[in-house]
Scaffold this motif. Structure first.
Motif, mmCIF file in Angstrom:
data_model
loop_
_atom_site.group_PDB
_atom_site.id
_atom_site.type_symbol
_atom_site.label_atom_id
_atom_site.label_comp_id
_atom_site.label_asym_id
_atom_site.label_seq_id
_atom_site.Cartn_x
_atom_site.Cartn_y
_atom_site.Cartn_z
ATOM 1 N N SER A 143 0.825 -1.210 0.000
ATOM 2 C CA SER A 143 0.000 0.000 0.000
ATOM 3 C C SER A 143 0.861 1.263 0.000
ATOM 4 O O SER A 143 0.489 2.268 -0.627
ATOM 5 N N TRP A 144 2.010 1.237 0.667
ATOM 6 C CA TRP A 144 2.908 2.387 0.603
ATOM 7 C C TRP A 144 3.415 2.587 -0.827
ATOM 8 O O TRP A 144 3.409 3.704 -1.354
ATOM 9 N N ASP B 282 2.154 1.523 -3.753
ATOM 10 C CA ASP B 282 1.117 1.870 -4.721
ATOM 11 C C ASP B 282 0.556 3.278 -4.495
ATOM 12 O O ASP B 282 0.325 4.032 -5.448
ATOM 13 N N SER B 283 0.326 3.634 -3.238
ATOM 14 C CA SER B 283 -0.270 4.946 -2.950
ATOM 15 C C SER B 283 0.681 6.083 -3.280
ATOM 16 O O SER B 283 0.265 7.109 -3.845
ATOM 17 N N ASP C 135 0.929 6.856 -6.942
ATOM 18 C CA ASP C 135 -0.197 7.641 -7.455
ATOM 19 C C ASP C 135 0.073 9.147 -7.368
ATOM 20 O O ASP C 135 -0.529 9.934 -8.102
ATOM 21 N N TYR D 215 -1.546 10.598 3.015
ATOM 22 C CA TYR D 215 -1.578 9.467 3.953
ATOM 23 C C TYR D 215 -2.966 8.838 4.015
ATOM 24 O O TYR D 215 -3.096 7.622 4.180
ATOM 25 N N HIS E 271 -4.921 8.470 1.559
ATOM 26 C CA HIS E 271 -4.982 7.579 0.393
ATOM 27 C C HIS E 271 -4.238 6.283 0.695
ATOM 28 O O HIS E 271 -4.718 5.190 0.352
ATOM 29 N N LYS E 272 -3.086 6.397 1.348
ATOM 30 C CA LYS E 272 -2.338 5.192 1.726
ATOM 31 C C LYS E 272 -3.169 4.324 2.667
ATOM 32 O O LYS E 272 -3.225 3.097 2.527
ATOM 33 N N GLU F 17 -6.382 4.162 2.905
ATOM 34 C CA GLU F 17 -7.488 3.559 2.146
ATOM 35 C C GLU F 17 -7.019 2.310 1.404
ATOM 36 O O GLU F 17 -7.683 1.260 1.440
ATOM 37 N N LEU F 18 -5.863 2.405 0.744
ATOM 38 C CA LEU F 18 -5.330 1.243 0.030
ATOM 39 C C LEU F 18 -4.940 0.135 1.000
ATOM 40 O O LEU F 18 -5.097 -1.047 0.703
#
Length: 247
Positions: free
Chosen positions: A40-41, A43-44, A47, A90, A92-93, A95-96
């Motif tokens: 998640s770190w 991928d986010s 973005d 963060y 967004h991170k 959420e993922l």
């Protein structure tokens, strides 16, 4: 263990080591959650145009998420992000991470419940000290560890101004447990977490549940380095049999 304690006492000038509380990190110690954090770190941040290598999650583990993002932006963009900007990223991170946990749930680390039960039998306090603000895991703690953990003995990113490697989280944990450094044992898995615990003058055991070499944890000042939580549970039972009770 005896040699490690002797060196610890000599380093800090303490007369004795008489632990009455164990302070646990969460990710990589209580939950096998670091693979989800790593994904998640990566991928986010991608973005937003930041490069967070998969192993970077282990390198920055323990630091408050907002501070991690500010550090990355400082290094890669030569820019100082505002708290609002970093908080948005963060979120967004987080959420993922929550979605990742739904797809691949973070399991309880083998050996941790056995270890906590030993600690409880000895009358010691158990405290969780984490840099996390991830509700996906924080909300699970009291359910998964009913009878072992108490809400008032949990320190999260919401409770401190300065996250690891600053010692504030562990100082806060000791305050909650009403103990001094020589009465405290910390269990960590991350370099920055070890640095924070050592700065708080706690006896620090690093359990290397990630991909980083032991030498990194040793260089940060860990008093002992073990390969897994089950090894710590076995060792603890030998060091402090259940017949012992804290004074």
């Amino acid at each position: 263990m005896n040699k490690a304690i002797k060196l610890y006492l000599e380093k800090h000038g303490f007369e004795r080591f008489c632990p009455k509380a164990v302070l646990f990190d969460m990710d990589g110690v209580i939950y096998d959650s670091m693979p989800n954090h790593s994904t998640s770190w990566h991928d986010s941040m991608a973005d937003f145009g930041l490069d967070m290598p998969y192993e970077g999650a282990y390198q920055y583990e323990g630091m408050r998420g907002v501070e991690t993002i500010k550090t990355l932006a400082r290094i890669q963009w030569n820019k100082e992000l505002t708290d609002e900007e970093a908080s948005t990223m963060y979120a967004h991170k987080a959420e993922l991470f929550a979605k990742q946990c739904q797809q691949t749930p973070a399991h309880i680390m083998p050996g941790i419940k056995t270890l906590m039960q030993y600690i409880k039998e000895n009358g010691w306090k158990i405290c969780v000290v984490t840099g996390s603000a991830q509700h996906a895991l924080l909300d699970k703690l009291l359910i998964d560890f009913e009878g072992l953990l108490r809400k008032e003995l949990i320190v999260t990113a919401f409770d401190v101004k300065h996250g690891k490697p600053n010692p504030e989280p562990y100082l806060k944990g000791m305050q909650k447990c009403s103990v001094e450094p020589w009465e405290t044992m910390v269990v960590e898995n991350a370099p920055l977490g070890v640095r924070a615990a050592v700065a708080a003058r706690c006896f620090t055991i690093a359990v290397n549940t990630g991909p980083l070499p032991d030498e990194i944890l040793q260089k940060e000042g860990a008093n002992l380095v073990l390969p897994r939580m089950t090894a710590l549970a076995e060792a603890y039972h030998q060091w402090y049999p259940s017949a012992y009770r804290a004074e």
